[in-house]
Design a protein around this motif. Structure first.
Motif, short mmCIF file in Angstrom:
data_model
loop_
_atom_site.label_atom_id
_atom_site.label_comp_id
_atom_site.label_asym_id
_atom_site.label_seq_id
_atom_site.Cartn_x
_atom_site.Cartn_y
_atom_site.Cartn_z
N LEU A 1 -11.14 71.60 5.25
CA LEU A 1 -11.21 72.79 6.08
C LEU A 1 -9.93 73.61 5.99
O LEU A 1 -9.97 74.85 5.89
CB LEU A 1 -11.47 72.39 7.54
CG LEU A 1 -12.87 71.87 7.87
CD1 LEU A 1 -12.93 71.38 9.31
CD2 LEU A 1 -13.91 72.96 7.65
N LEU A 2 -8.78 72.95 6.02
CA LEU A 2 -7.51 73.66 5.94
C LEU A 2 -7.36 74.37 4.61
O LEU A 2 -6.90 75.52 4.54
CB LEU A 2 -6.34 72.69 6.17
CG LEU A 2 -6.22 72.12 7.59
CD1 LEU A 2 -5.11 71.07 7.65
CD2 LEU A 2 -5.95 73.23 8.60
N ASN A 3 -7.75 73.70 3.54
CA ASN A 3 -7.65 74.35 2.24
C ASN A 3 -8.68 75.47 2.09
O ASN A 3 -8.43 76.45 1.38
CB ASN A 3 -7.83 73.31 1.13
CG ASN A 3 -6.57 72.51 0.86
OD1 ASN A 3 -5.77 72.84 0.01
ND2 ASN A 3 -6.37 71.46 1.65
N SER A 4 -9.82 75.35 2.75
CA SER A 4 -10.79 76.44 2.73
C SER A 4 -10.27 77.66 3.45
O SER A 4 -10.64 78.80 3.12
CB SER A 4 -12.10 75.98 3.39
OG SER A 4 -12.65 74.88 2.71
N LEU A 5 -9.38 77.44 4.44
CA LEU A 5 -8.76 78.55 5.16
C LEU A 5 -7.44 78.98 4.52
O LEU A 5 -6.65 79.70 5.16
CB LEU A 5 -8.51 78.13 6.61
CG LEU A 5 -9.76 77.79 7.44
CD1 LEU A 5 -9.37 77.23 8.80
CD2 LEU A 5 -10.65 79.01 7.60
N ASN A 6 -7.21 78.54 3.27
CA ASN A 6 -5.99 78.89 2.52
C ASN A 6 -4.72 78.40 3.22
O ASN A 6 -3.71 79.09 3.26
CB ASN A 6 -5.91 80.41 2.30
CG ASN A 6 -6.96 80.89 1.32
OD1 ASN A 6 -7.31 80.19 0.37
ND2 ASN A 6 -7.50 82.08 1.57
N ILE A 7 -4.83 77.21 3.81
CA ILE A 7 -3.65 76.53 4.37
C ILE A 7 -3.38 75.34 3.47
O ILE A 7 -3.98 74.28 3.61
CB ILE A 7 -3.90 76.08 5.82
CG1 ILE A 7 -4.30 77.27 6.69
CG2 ILE A 7 -2.65 75.40 6.40
CD1 ILE A 7 -4.66 76.90 8.11
N PRO A 8 -2.48 75.50 2.51
CA PRO A 8 -2.34 74.48 1.44
C PRO A 8 -1.51 73.28 1.86
O PRO A 8 -0.36 73.12 1.43
CB PRO A 8 -1.68 75.27 0.32
CG PRO A 8 -0.86 76.30 1.02
CD PRO A 8 -1.60 76.66 2.28
N LEU A 9 -2.05 72.44 2.70
CA LEU A 9 -1.37 71.20 3.07
C LEU A 9 -1.78 70.09 2.12
O LEU A 9 -2.92 70.02 1.66
CB LEU A 9 -1.71 70.81 4.50
CG LEU A 9 -1.18 71.71 5.62
CD1 LEU A 9 -1.61 71.17 6.97
CD2 LEU A 9 0.33 71.84 5.56
N SER A 10 -0.85 69.19 1.85
CA SER A 10 -1.15 68.05 0.99
C SER A 10 -1.96 67.02 1.76
O SER A 10 -2.00 67.00 2.99
CB SER A 10 0.14 67.42 0.47
OG SER A 10 0.88 66.85 1.54
N VAL A 11 -2.60 66.13 1.01
CA VAL A 11 -3.38 65.05 1.64
C VAL A 11 -2.47 64.15 2.46
O VAL A 11 -2.83 63.73 3.57
CB VAL A 11 -4.13 64.24 0.57
CG1 VAL A 11 -4.86 63.06 1.19
CG2 VAL A 11 -5.11 65.12 -0.19
N GLU A 12 -1.28 63.89 1.97
CA GLU A 12 -0.35 63.03 2.70
C GLU A 12 0.04 63.64 4.04
O GLU A 12 0.11 62.94 5.06
CB GLU A 12 0.90 62.78 1.86
CG GLU A 12 1.89 61.84 2.54
CD GLU A 12 3.13 61.58 1.70
OE1 GLU A 12 3.92 60.71 2.08
OE2 GLU A 12 3.29 62.26 0.67
N THR A 13 0.28 64.94 4.08
CA THR A 13 0.64 65.60 5.34
C THR A 13 -0.49 65.51 6.35
O THR A 13 -0.26 65.23 7.54
CB THR A 13 0.99 67.07 5.08
OG1 THR A 13 2.05 67.14 4.13
CG2 THR A 13 1.42 67.76 6.35
N VAL A 14 -1.71 65.71 5.91
CA VAL A 14 -2.86 65.60 6.81
C VAL A 14 -2.98 64.17 7.33
O VAL A 14 -3.22 63.95 8.53
CB VAL A 14 -4.15 66.02 6.08
CG1 VAL A 14 -5.37 65.74 6.95
CG2 VAL A 14 -4.10 67.50 5.72
#
Length: 782
Positions: A109-122
């Motif tokens: 969802l975050l990447n779909s909203l152009n919020i490029p967080l890494s998997v580790e951060t999530v």
């Protein structure tokens, strides 16, 4: 002079405004509680760095990485050949997918909203996010039992309770991160359905239970606690249609949905953990049938039908019990899993399954751990129990039952202090809410007496009582002028309940407790001080006790702060200096980290599903060097990793875990005997240690060249000098030791060249023999 009359419209408008203001204030308070629950768990990121903690979370992180990269279909069919070599592991069918799917969905969802967080951060921040959700779910659950004030108090307490913080700090990416929220929310929906009788909430309850099944194996606590409460309601004569609606859909829909989870499958109907829910389900239907027949027949016919129903019901129950007994008797463990049996019988694991008993979080807690994890709540819980009985309702009886069962299970296994935390917070919140209600009402009454100088009753206050009386008069007038309709049976029952509650209410208001003004003020001040101590303790626990990641260790001395990053140093060396297909052997504690951080194949890991495989590694560590080399070589092992804390004083090293290796290995391979490693019943590595201990592989790999550090070989963890100081390795060679000697890596030496058969010696001439005698070298291949 006549007093001004309050119009009904003005009174209604004032009450409506107060309700709106109260709702806004409640929502704002809940928002602050969520912020506190999230922020208090960020000390690990602020003090250290954004990193995954402990051991199990590294496997969950690796699985989440695979899911986000390859998709859900590849995840269900993933066969991991880098674990449990040479057996491997089917990940999709052996893991609870709730945590992974939740974090993967958040990342998507975050990447779909152009919020490029890494998997580790999530993954790092998933636990703090769901801690806020758990606080809000606690508010909803407590509100259903004792009102909004108790709900807000319980939510605030849960947001900071150390027991929950220990498993939900930033970086603690384990199943409990989302499971505690699912547990509380499932209980809320059950109580909500119990209070309303709504089939909509019953369906949501089954879906919430399904999410709990996906998230954690502790779902069996839910499917046993709720049937216990249903049975309690039936026995105490509190059966109603609401109880039926709250329970029956949960068993049917919940069991069907639970069977869809691959790791559960047919265990949802075949294991003993679930049989109680089915038995109570049958009892509930028998009781429902009895109540239904009672409403249709005359008392005389009802007695005859009652006899028939009870006879048929008992026959069906006996038949079901017989089938269950037959199924249970056919299982070696009587249909129970090893962990469930260790909960019912605390001595079971130590007797029969040492792999479960070897885990530190499976040990029973000490009394100081209760004070550490729930602090002052231990003293508020009894008051909360008393409040639940004044008056007793279905919801409050469920709270008491939840607390009693959670206290028992937390006393068996320290890990289940986590299940006790919500119950302790709810009961403490109810107690504090009741106490604050009494104290504030007393102050209000005393002030009203002082200002109005009228002997009003404790339950009344001049402005509000007039408004309420006006409201009641208007309602009575409306009811009298309204056209009379023939009420239905259901409505007659409701009217009867309302009439009884209205008639009882004045009696309760007359018995309200009022304390002196000074005592009430002093009580509120003491509660505020007590709350301050609780907050300080919780912040200290979050900042100091539970924020340090096990992968990075710290210690303070006169020289300042010392950081021990040996684990990541060792895994980085393995990743950069070994081949991709090399196999690494270590004790099972470090399997997940080795696979996730070094990307190397391991023999065993933290899943502990194959006791024989773990016993093989334990036997190798307990054997002499040559025998251990043969075992590891048969498993294609190229490197052996051991953790040693004797130089820096790290107590959780392999020497302290070694006796469990002996016990687990000896449980499968009888030639490994624990008494051979003990001297007069004591576990020693000094000069008094047994020869078997001094010659085993674990001793040699940990203490090889240790005497070179200080010239004496003094072990800071054990507190004495080691027994065997100077020795050489014949079948292993040291390839890497970290800066603080905490992790040591050895490589198996290659097998010596050998000749398959003896070659016939040719007849040599006298000259040749004289030449060889003179000192000429022989051909090494002969």
């Amino acid at each position: 002079m006549a007093e001004p009359e309050v119009s009904p419209a003005a009174a209604g408008g004032g009450g409506q405004l107060r309700n709106v203001f109260g709702g806004v204030l409640c929502a704002f308070t809940l928002l602050l509680i969520g912020v506190v629950a999230f922020s208090i768990r960020l000390f690990s990121v602020i003090k250290y760095e954004s990193v995954i903690h402990e051991f199990d979370p590294y496997f969950n992180f690796r699985v989440t990485q695979f899911l986000s990269k390859n998709g859900i279909y590849e995840f269900w069919n993933w066969f991991d050949d880098r674990t449990w070599y040479p057996l491997g592991r089917v990940i999709g069918g052996t893991v609870y997918p709730g945590l992974t799917l939740t974090a993967g969905t958040i990342w998507w969802l975050l990447n779909s909203l152009n919020i490029p967080l890494s998997v580790e951060t999530v993954c790092v921040f998933t636990a703090p996010i769901f801690s806020a959700n758990a606080s809000w779910a606690t508010y909803l659950l407590t509100k259903e039992a004792k009102g909004t004030g108790a709900g807000l108090m319980a939510a605030a307490i849960l947001a900071m309770v150390p027991s929950y913080i220990s498993r939900s700090v930033a970086g603690s990416y384990d199943n409990e991160a989302v499971a505690i929220f699912a547990l509380i929310f499932t209980f809320y929906l059950y109580v909500k359905t119990l209070n309303t009788g709504s089939l909509f909430y019953a369906t949501l309850n089954a879906l919430s239970y399904f999410y709990m099944v996906c998230s954690w194996g502790g779902y069996t606590f839910i499917i046993n606690l709720i049937p216990m409460h249903v049975l309690l309601c039936i026995v105490t004569g509190r059966y109603s249609s609401r109880l039926y609606i709250a329970y029956a859909p949960l068993v049917i829909l919940g069991t069907l949905l639970a069977a869809l989870v691959p790791v559960v499958g047919f265990n949802a109907v075949m294991t003993s953990e679930h049989f109680a829910s089915f038995l109570v389900f049958i009892i509930l239907h028998v009781v429902a049938l009895v109540y239904y027949i009672k409403g249709l027949l005359t008392p005389r016919l009802f007695k005859v039908a009652m006899t028939l129903v009870i006879s048929v019901g008992l026959a069906v129950c006996f038949a079901v019990v017989a089938i269950l007994v037959a199924l249970v008797a056919s299982s070696p463990t009587k249909g129970w899993s090893g962990r469930s049996l260790s909960l019912l019988d605390p001595t079971y694991a130590s007797k029969y399954i040492p792999i479960i008993a070897s885990v530190s979080e499976h040990q029973p807690p000490t009394w100081p751990s209760y004070f550490m994890d729930i602090n002052v709540l231990a003293f508020l819980i009894p008051a909360g129990i008393i409040s639940c009985f004044l008056p007793l309702s279905d919801a409050s009886s469920f709270m008491v039952l939840y607390l009693v069962t959670a206290v028992y299970f937390s006393g068996v296994m320290v890990r289940l202090m986590l299940v006790l935390a919500p119950a302790a917070c709810i009961l403490s919140g109810i107690a504090l809410s009741e106490v604050f209600s009494v104290l504030t009402r007393s102050i209000k009454f005393q002030l009203s007496k002082f200002f109005y100088d009228s002997p009003t009753s404790p339950g009344d206050s001049s402005p509000e009582s007039s408004t309420n009386s006006t409201k009641n008069e208007n309602r009575n007038e409306k009811s009298e002028t309204a056209p009379k309709e023939k009420p239905s049976k259901k409505n007659r029952k409701k009217e009867k309940e309302v009439a009884e509650s209205v008639s009882v209410k004045p009696k309760k208001e007359k018995r309200l407790l009022v304390l002196p003004f000074e005592l009430s003020v002093m009580g509120i001040l003491l509660l505020i001080v007590l709350g301050g101590f609780y907050v300080v303790h919780c912040v200290w626990a979050a900042a100091e006790a539970y924020s340090a990641p096990s992968i990075v260790l710290t210690s303070r001395s006169r020289d300042g702060l010392h950081v021990f990053d040996d684990f990541r140093e060792a895994y980085a060396w393995l990743s950069h200096n070994t081949d991709v297909d090399d196999k690494v052997a270590s004790w099972w504690d470090y399997g997940y980290q080795t696979t996730a951080m070094a990307n190397r194949t391991v023999i065993v890991d933290n899943n502990t599903w194959n006791n024989t495989h773990i016993a093989t590694v334990g036997t190798a560590m307990s054997s002499p060097e040559k025998a251990a080399w043969e075992i590891f070589n048969s498993l294609d092992v190229k490197y052996v990793l051991v953790v040693f804390g004797g130089l820096v004083g790290y107590p959780s090293d392999d020497i302290n875990k070694f006796l469990w290796m002996v016990r687990i290995g000896g449980g499968v391979f009888p030639h490994i005997k624990e008494p051979d490693y003990l001297r007069d019943g004591q576990y020693r590595v000094d000069a008094q240690a047994t020869p078997t201990m001094l010659n085993c592989l674990m001793y040699k790999l940990c203490y090889y060249r240790f005497v070179e550090t200080d010239g004496k070989g003094f072990d800071k963890v054990r507190g004495y000098e080691i027994g065997k100081k100077h020795f050489k390795l014949t079948h292993f060679e040291e390839v890497f030791t970290t800066h603080h000697w905490m992790v040591r890596i050895y490589k198996l030496k290659p097998q010596k060249n050998r000749v398959r058969g003896k070659l016939k010696k040719p007849k040599a001439s006298a000259k040749t023999s004289s030449t060889l005698a003179a000192g000429q070298k022989k051909n090494p291949w002969q």
